[in-house]
Scaffold this motif. Structure first.
Motif, PDB file in Angstrom:
ATOM      1  N   SER A  30       0.900  -1.320   0.064  1.00 49.39           N
ATOM      2  CA  SER A  30      -0.068  -0.016  -0.020  1.00 49.39           C
ATOM      3  C   SER A  30       0.813   1.400  -0.109  1.00 49.39           C
ATOM      4  O   SER A  30       0.683   2.390  -0.614  1.00 49.39           O
ATOM      5  N   THR A  31       1.947   1.330   0.641  1.00 47.57           N
ATOM      6  CA  THR A  31       2.791   2.339   0.843  1.00 47.57           C
ATOM      7  C   THR A  31       3.602   2.374  -0.592  1.00 47.57           C
ATOM      8  O   THR A  31       3.927   3.704  -1.219  1.00 47.57           O
ATOM      9  N   GLN A  32       3.925   1.227  -1.035  1.00 47.24           N
ATOM     10  CA  GLN A  32       4.567   1.226  -2.408  1.00 47.24           C
ATOM     11  C   GLN A  32       3.846   2.177  -3.552  1.00 47.24           C
ATOM     12  O   GLN A  32       4.267   2.930  -4.410  1.00 47.24           O
ATOM     13  N   GLN A  33       2.631   1.540  -3.345  1.00 45.33           N
ATOM     14  CA  GLN A  33       1.638   2.109  -4.532  1.00 45.33           C
ATOM     15  C   GLN A  33       1.308   3.646  -4.115  1.00 45.33           C
ATOM     16  O   GLN A  33       1.144   4.462  -5.233  1.00 45.33           O
ATOM     17  N   ALA A  34       0.928   3.925  -2.928  1.00 49.24           N
ATOM     18  CA  ALA A  34       0.718   5.416  -2.571  1.00 49.24           C
ATOM     19  C   ALA A  34       1.826   6.352  -3.198  1.00 49.24           C
ATOM     20  O   ALA A  34       1.892   7.589  -3.411  1.00 49.24           O
ATOM     21  N   VAL A  35       3.361   5.762  -3.074  1.00 50.65           N
ATOM     22  CA  VAL A  35       4.404   6.734  -3.598  1.00 50.65           C
ATOM     23  C   VAL A  35       5.026   6.372  -4.962  1.00 50.65           C
ATOM     24  O   VAL A  35       5.172   7.404  -5.644  1.00 50.65           O
ATOM     25  N   GLY A  36       4.354   5.197  -5.349  1.00 54.41           N
ATOM     26  CA  GLY A  36       5.155   4.770  -6.564  1.00 54.41           C
ATOM     27  C   GLY A  36       4.346   5.194  -7.862  1.00 54.41           C
ATOM     28  O   GLY A  36       4.988   5.616  -8.651  1.00 54.41           O
ATOM     29  N   TYR A  37       2.906   5.381  -7.796  1.00 51.15           N
ATOM     30  CA  TYR A  37       2.153   5.723  -9.115  1.00 51.15           C
ATOM     31  C   TYR A  37       2.430   7.201  -9.071  1.00 51.15           C
ATOM     32  O   TYR A  37       2.528   7.771 -10.223  1.00 51.15           O
ATOM     33  N   PRO A  38       2.282   8.257  -8.111  1.00 52.94           N
ATOM     34  CA  PRO A  38       2.705   9.501  -8.472  1.00 52.94           C
ATOM     35  C   PRO A  38       3.799   9.660  -8.914  1.00 52.94           C
ATOM     36  O   PRO A  38       4.319  10.587  -9.652  1.00 52.94           O
ATOM     37  N   SER A  39       4.881   9.101  -8.239  1.00 57.17           N
ATOM     38  CA  SER A  39       6.379   9.001  -8.689  1.00 57.17           C
ATOM     39  C   SER A  39       6.375   8.836 -10.127  1.00 57.17           C
ATOM     40  O   SER A  39       7.341   9.528 -11.040  1.00 57.17           O
ATOM     41  N   LEU A  40       5.986   7.555 -10.574  1.00 55.55           N
ATOM     42  CA  LEU A  40       5.829   7.178 -11.962  1.00 55.55           C
ATOM     43  C   LEU A  40       5.193   8.106 -12.906  1.00 55.55           C
ATOM     44  O   LEU A  40       5.832   8.559 -14.173  1.00 55.55           O
ATOM     45  N   PHE A  41       4.152   8.950 -12.606  1.00 61.44           N
ATOM     46  CA  PHE A  41       3.525   9.621 -13.362  1.00 61.44           C
ATOM     47  C   PHE A  41       4.452  11.111 -13.498  1.00 61.44           C
ATOM     48  O   PHE A  41       4.634  11.420 -14.726  1.00 61.44           O
ATOM     49  N   LEU A  42       4.932  11.557 -12.458  1.00 55.92           N
ATOM     50  CA  LEU A  42       5.645  12.819 -12.493  1.00 55.92           C
ATOM     51  C   LEU A  42       6.893  12.554 -13.352  1.00 55.92           C
ATOM     52  O   LEU A  42       7.196  13.263 -14.211  1.00 55.92           O
TER      53      LEU A  42
END
Length: 206
Positions: free
Chosen positions: A13-25
């Motif tokens: 859950s933490t990986q997804q919360a950080v990972g998806y916005p980071s991937l987008f940016l």
């Protein structure tokens, strides 16, 4: 050592919360500044998503990557249009022009005349092919709406291709870090091979 680092990663859950916005940016930034290895980012994210328990992880990676690529392309095209319309050009138009070799620009203009928007799809799948085609569209005064219509399937095909590379890496290795290394290596090889081939051909032609 890499295995120890990966074993200490935070929960999904933490990986997804950080990972998806980071991937987008990062993907959007890579579309604006073509020095970020966005293909490797998408493949790496796909490897991690492949090893997660959520059945929607891969779908989220695909949606985030394709949306970010599209947004970055549209922003860069809009900035380029401002330069084309200006008498003195613009910084962004110069950046785009400097990254498009004259011979590749001529090829892109010819293919754009012959095949239309389909060239946009192919340009995102061919390493270093996106910028020459975008510049050809700018110089040809292709409207934003027409460019956007062609760029949507281009971004979807690009995201799917590099995600498949990541899925392949994730399926071949039991540990996520092993798949990430393999996927990054493969994407860098794919992106660098055409440039190496052109240099070798130019050297032997002389």
């Amino acid at each position: 050592m890499i295995h120890e680092v990966v074993s200490r990663l935070p929960a999904e859950s933490t990986q997804q919360a950080v990972g998806y916005p980071s991937l987008f940016l990062l993907v959007a930034l890579g579309a604006l500044v073509p020095v970020v290895p966005t293909g490797a980012l998408v493949s790496s994210a796909a490897v991690v998503a492949f090893h997660q328990s959520s059945p929607f992880s891969l779908l989220f990676v695909f949606a985030v990557a394709s949306a970010a690529a599209f947004l970055g392309d549209i922003c860069l095209y809009w900035l380029g249009q401002r330069g084309v319309r200006s008498k003195n050009g613009s910084k962004w138009l110069r950046v785009i022009s400097e990254r498009a070799a004259p011979e590749r620009l001529a090829q892109a203009q010819q293919k754009l005349d012959e095949h239309g928007a389909m060239v946009l799809v192919l340009s995102r799948l061919v390493p270093a092919g996106r910028i020459p085609v975008m510049l050809a569209c700018l110089l040809g005064r292709v409207p934003m709406r027409r460019f956007a219509r062609g760029d949507v399937p281009a971004c979807l095909a690009w995201a799917a291709t590099y995600q498949l590379i990541g899925i392949l890496g994730g399926s071949l290795f039991p540990e996520p870090w092993q798949g990430v290394v393999a996927a990054v290596g493969l994407t860098l090889l794919i992106s660098g091979a055409p440039a190496v081939w052109r240099r070798l051909r130019a050297r032997f032609s002389h």
